[in-house]
Design a protein around this motif. Structure first.
Motif, PDB file in Angstrom:
ATOM      1  N   ALA A  67       0.792  -1.297   0.038  1.00  0.00           N
ATOM      2  CA  ALA A  67       0.013  -0.020   0.000  1.00  0.00           C
ATOM      3  C   ALA A  67       0.653   1.184   0.013  1.00  0.00           C
ATOM      4  N   ARG A  68       1.655   1.226   0.719  1.00  0.00           N
ATOM      5  CA  ARG A  68       3.004   2.608   0.997  1.00  0.00           C
ATOM      6  C   ARG A  68       3.531   2.563  -0.329  1.00  0.00           C
ATOM      7  N   LEU A  69       3.833   1.591  -1.031  1.00  0.00           N
ATOM      8  CA  LEU A  69       4.551   1.729  -2.556  1.00  0.00           C
ATOM      9  C   LEU A  69       3.405   2.426  -3.592  1.00  0.00           C
ATOM     10  N   ILE A  70       2.062   2.101  -3.576  1.00  0.00           N
ATOM     11  CA  ILE A  70       1.315   2.779  -4.310  1.00  0.00           C
ATOM     12  C   ILE A  70       1.293   4.361  -3.769  1.00  0.00           C
ATOM     13  N   GLN A  71       1.133   4.463  -2.731  1.00  0.00           N
ATOM     14  CA  GLN A  71       0.873   5.916  -2.267  1.00  0.00           C
ATOM     15  C   GLN A  71       2.052   6.642  -2.919  1.00  0.00           C
ATOM     16  N   GLN A  72       3.255   5.943  -2.535  1.00  0.00           N
ATOM     17  CA  GLN A  72       4.575   6.803  -3.120  1.00  0.00           C
ATOM     18  C   GLN A  72       4.558   6.812  -4.640  1.00  0.00           C
ATOM     19  N   LEU A  73       4.158   6.126  -5.336  1.00  0.00           N
ATOM     20  CA  LEU A  73       3.898   6.140  -6.904  1.00  0.00           C
ATOM     21  C   LEU A  73       3.089   7.146  -7.139  1.00  0.00           C
ATOM     22  N   LEU A  74       2.109   7.383  -6.644  1.00  0.00           N
ATOM     23  CA  LEU A  74       0.835   8.467  -6.901  1.00  0.00           C
ATOM     24  C   LEU A  74       1.440   9.612  -6.787  1.00  0.00           C
ATOM     25  N   ALA A  83       0.586  13.098 -23.095  1.00  0.00           N
ATOM     26  CA  ALA A  83      -0.121  12.057 -22.240  1.00  0.00           C
ATOM     27  C   ALA A  83      -1.579  11.874 -22.838  1.00  0.00           C
ATOM     28  N   SER A  84      -1.915  10.586 -22.875  1.00  0.00           N
ATOM     29  CA  SER A  84      -3.452  10.491 -23.027  1.00  0.00           C
ATOM     30  C   SER A  84      -4.374  10.539 -21.854  1.00  0.00           C
ATOM     31  N   PRO A  85      -5.509  10.945 -21.873  1.00  0.00           N
ATOM     32  CA  PRO A  85      -6.445  11.062 -20.854  1.00  0.00           C
ATOM     33  C   PRO A  85      -6.489   9.573 -20.055  1.00  0.00           C
ATOM     34  N   HIS A  86      -6.172   8.640 -20.952  1.00  0.00           N
ATOM     35  CA  HIS A  86      -6.413   7.247 -20.431  1.00  0.00           C
ATOM     36  C   HIS A  86      -5.305   6.316 -19.863  1.00  0.00           C
ATOM     37  N   GLU A  87      -4.181   7.483 -19.479  1.00  0.00           N
ATOM     38  CA  GLU A  87      -3.046   6.964 -19.090  1.00  0.00           C
ATOM     39  C   GLU A  87      -2.497   7.750 -17.957  1.00  0.00           C
ATOM     40  N   MET A  88      -1.552   7.154 -16.926  1.00  0.00           N
ATOM     41  CA  MET A  88      -0.926   7.792 -16.219  1.00  0.00           C
ATOM     42  C   MET A  88       0.700   7.862 -16.325  1.00  0.00           C
ATOM     43  N   TRP A  89       1.239   8.720 -16.061  1.00  0.00           N
ATOM     44  CA  TRP A  89       2.757   8.796 -16.311  1.00  0.00           C
ATOM     45  C   TRP A  89       3.396   9.030 -14.663  1.00  0.00           C
ATOM     46  N   PHE A  90       4.593   8.498 -14.220  1.00  0.00           N
ATOM     47  CA  PHE A  90       5.134   8.565 -13.250  1.00  0.00           C
ATOM     48  C   PHE A  90       6.856   8.938 -13.417  1.00  0.00           C
ATOM     49  N   SER A  91       7.260   9.722 -12.524  1.00  0.00           N
ATOM     50  CA  SER A  91       8.854   9.751 -12.473  1.00  0.00           C
ATOM     51  C   SER A  91       9.384   8.823 -11.441  1.00  0.00           C
ATOM     52  N   SER A  97       7.578   6.711 -16.443  1.00  0.00           N
ATOM     53  CA  SER A  97       6.910   5.116 -16.592  1.00  0.00           C
ATOM     54  C   SER A  97       5.529   5.511 -16.924  1.00  0.00           C
ATOM     55  N   ARG A  98       4.918   4.658 -17.830  1.00  0.00           N
ATOM     56  CA  ARG A  98       3.470   5.060 -18.004  1.00  0.00           C
ATOM     57  C   ARG A  98       2.693   3.722 -17.597  1.00  0.00           C
ATOM     58  N   PHE A  99       1.613   3.975 -17.104  1.00  0.00           N
ATOM     59  CA  PHE A  99       0.376   2.928 -16.684  1.00  0.00           C
ATOM     60  C   PHE A  99      -0.738   3.302 -17.566  1.00  0.00           C
ATOM     61  N   SER A 100      -1.015   2.245 -18.719  1.00  0.00           N
ATOM     62  CA  SER A 100      -1.991   2.478 -19.525  1.00  0.00           C
ATOM     63  C   SER A 100      -2.923   1.326 -19.647  1.00  0.00           C
ATOM     64  N   ARG A 101      -3.759   1.203 -20.688  1.00  0.00           N
ATOM     65  CA  ARG A 101      -4.317  -0.054 -20.991  1.00  0.00           C
ATOM     66  C   ARG A 101      -3.657  -0.921 -21.367  1.00  0.00           C
ATOM     67  N   TYR A 213     -10.067   5.775  -9.509  1.00  0.00           N
ATOM     68  CA  TYR A 213      -9.717   5.645  -8.193  1.00  0.00           C
ATOM     69  C   TYR A 213      -8.370   6.144  -7.932  1.00  0.00           C
ATOM     70  N   LEU A 214      -7.628   5.792  -8.730  1.00  0.00           N
ATOM     71  CA  LEU A 214      -5.965   6.135  -8.242  1.00  0.00           C
ATOM     72  C   LEU A 214      -5.821   7.695  -8.682  1.00  0.00           C
ATOM     73  N   ARG A 215      -6.615   8.226  -9.651  1.00  0.00           N
ATOM     74  CA  ARG A 215      -6.537   9.641  -9.733  1.00  0.00           C
ATOM     75  C   ARG A 215      -7.181  10.467  -8.526  1.00  0.00           C
ATOM     76  N   THR A 216      -7.718   9.791  -7.795  1.00  0.00           N
ATOM     77  CA  THR A 216      -8.533  10.472  -6.607  1.00  0.00           C
ATOM     78  C   THR A 216      -7.971  10.053  -5.329  1.00  0.00           C
ATOM     79  N   ALA A 217      -7.104   9.143  -5.328  1.00  0.00           N
ATOM     80  CA  ALA A 217      -6.564   8.577  -4.208  1.00  0.00           C
ATOM     81  C   ALA A 217      -5.577   9.422  -3.265  1.00  0.00           C
ATOM     82  N   VAL A 218      -4.912  10.143  -3.980  1.00  0.00           N
ATOM     83  CA  VAL A 218      -3.924  10.951  -3.262  1.00  0.00           C
ATOM     84  C   VAL A 218      -4.228  11.903  -2.009  1.00  0.00           C
ATOM     85  N   GLY A 219      -3.639  11.548  -1.104  1.00  0.00           N
ATOM     86  CA  GLY A 219      -4.139  12.285   0.245  1.00  0.00           C
ATOM     87  C   GLY A 219      -5.049  11.475   0.873  1.00  0.00           C
TER      88      GLY A 219
END
Length: 241
Positions: A67-74, A83-91, A97-101, A213-219
């Motif tokens: 869980a804490r790893l997910i928190q740090q990634l977000l 970037a497409s609206p249907h993907e997330m990118w992380f540093s 690094s991309r998270f997409s379909r 849910y990922l996009r609304t999970a921060v905090g």
């Protein structure tokens, strides 16, 4: 290798990152072992292996979410113009690094495709279906009620145990809903036709749900959907690097 430090595109500056927050990951794997035992007890495990959820049954019970790893990634999500609206990118380590379909499909094996209208139609209980025969069409129907009935060993006909198990796997593992929460009603319609259940674009639906849910999970302290796919994607990215 691109000579770019992607930390400059962080949505949340490092100075605003938080740690130590208690995180509740609602997609639970412990239910998988319980469901496997019940299916084997009822002689329906082989039927489950013929469904699209057969891979979920292979997940080891001790496989836990970080869980804490997910928190740090977000907190490492970045803004990219391309970037497409249907993907997330992380540093990660200064790289992107991309998270997409594509990554979600690779991590889960769940198929994509047009979503049928069953998810939007008003609920219409299937006469003679499991909702009718076992729960008298009760609404709302709690997931705990389905789970409790699975433990009773009382089934009217072959396949009923499997249907209840599939509904639980979808709600608790893939949707990440509370085990004491309400059953998603359209699942009770869909599960009455196993061919349609297997043809349903689970990847499309669960990815869309998880992305929201990922996009609304921060905090926040409660994570829903199936964020485990993001965790595995992170492991794969680190391995490739």
């Amino acid at each position: 290798m691109e000579d770019i430090n992607y930390d400059q595109f962080l949505k949340i500056p490092r100075s605003e990152w938080v740690s130590g927050r208690s995180i509740n990951m609602h997609s639970k794997f412990d239910v998988i072992g319980l469901i496997e035992n019940i299916l084997r007890r009822e002689g329906e495990y082989e039927l489950a292996e013929e469904t699209v959820f057969r891979y979920l049954l292979k997940i080891p019970a001790q496989h836990m979410f970080a869980a804490r790893l997910i928190q740090q990634l977000l907190q490492r999500e970045i803004n990219l113009e391309e970037a497409s609206p249907h993907e997330m990118w992380f540093s990660i380590g200064g790289r992107k690094s991309r998270f997409s379909r594509v990554e979600f499909c690779l991590m889960t094996g769940l198929r994509f495709g047009p979503l049928p209208d069953i998810i939007q139609r008003p609920y219409d209980m299937v006469p003679g279906g499991i909702h009718d025969r076992y729960f008298d069409g009760k609404i709302p129907l709690l997931l705990s009620e389905i789970h409790n009935h699975l433990a009773t060993k009382e089934f009217h006909q072959q396949g009923d145990c499997l249907k209840m198990a599939l509904v639980l796997l979808a709600n608790i593992v893939l949707f990440g809903q509370l085990s004491k929460g309400k059953t998603t009603l359209w699942l009770l319609m869909l599960v009455e036709n196993i061919e349609e259940w297997n043809a349903f674009p689970w990847g499309h639906y669960v990815f869309k749900l998880t992305l929201y849910y990922l996009r609304t999970a921060v905090g926040k302290s409660n994570y829903y959907g199936f964020p485990y796919a993001l965790q595995v994607g992170f492991y794969l990215f680190c391995f490739m690097c």
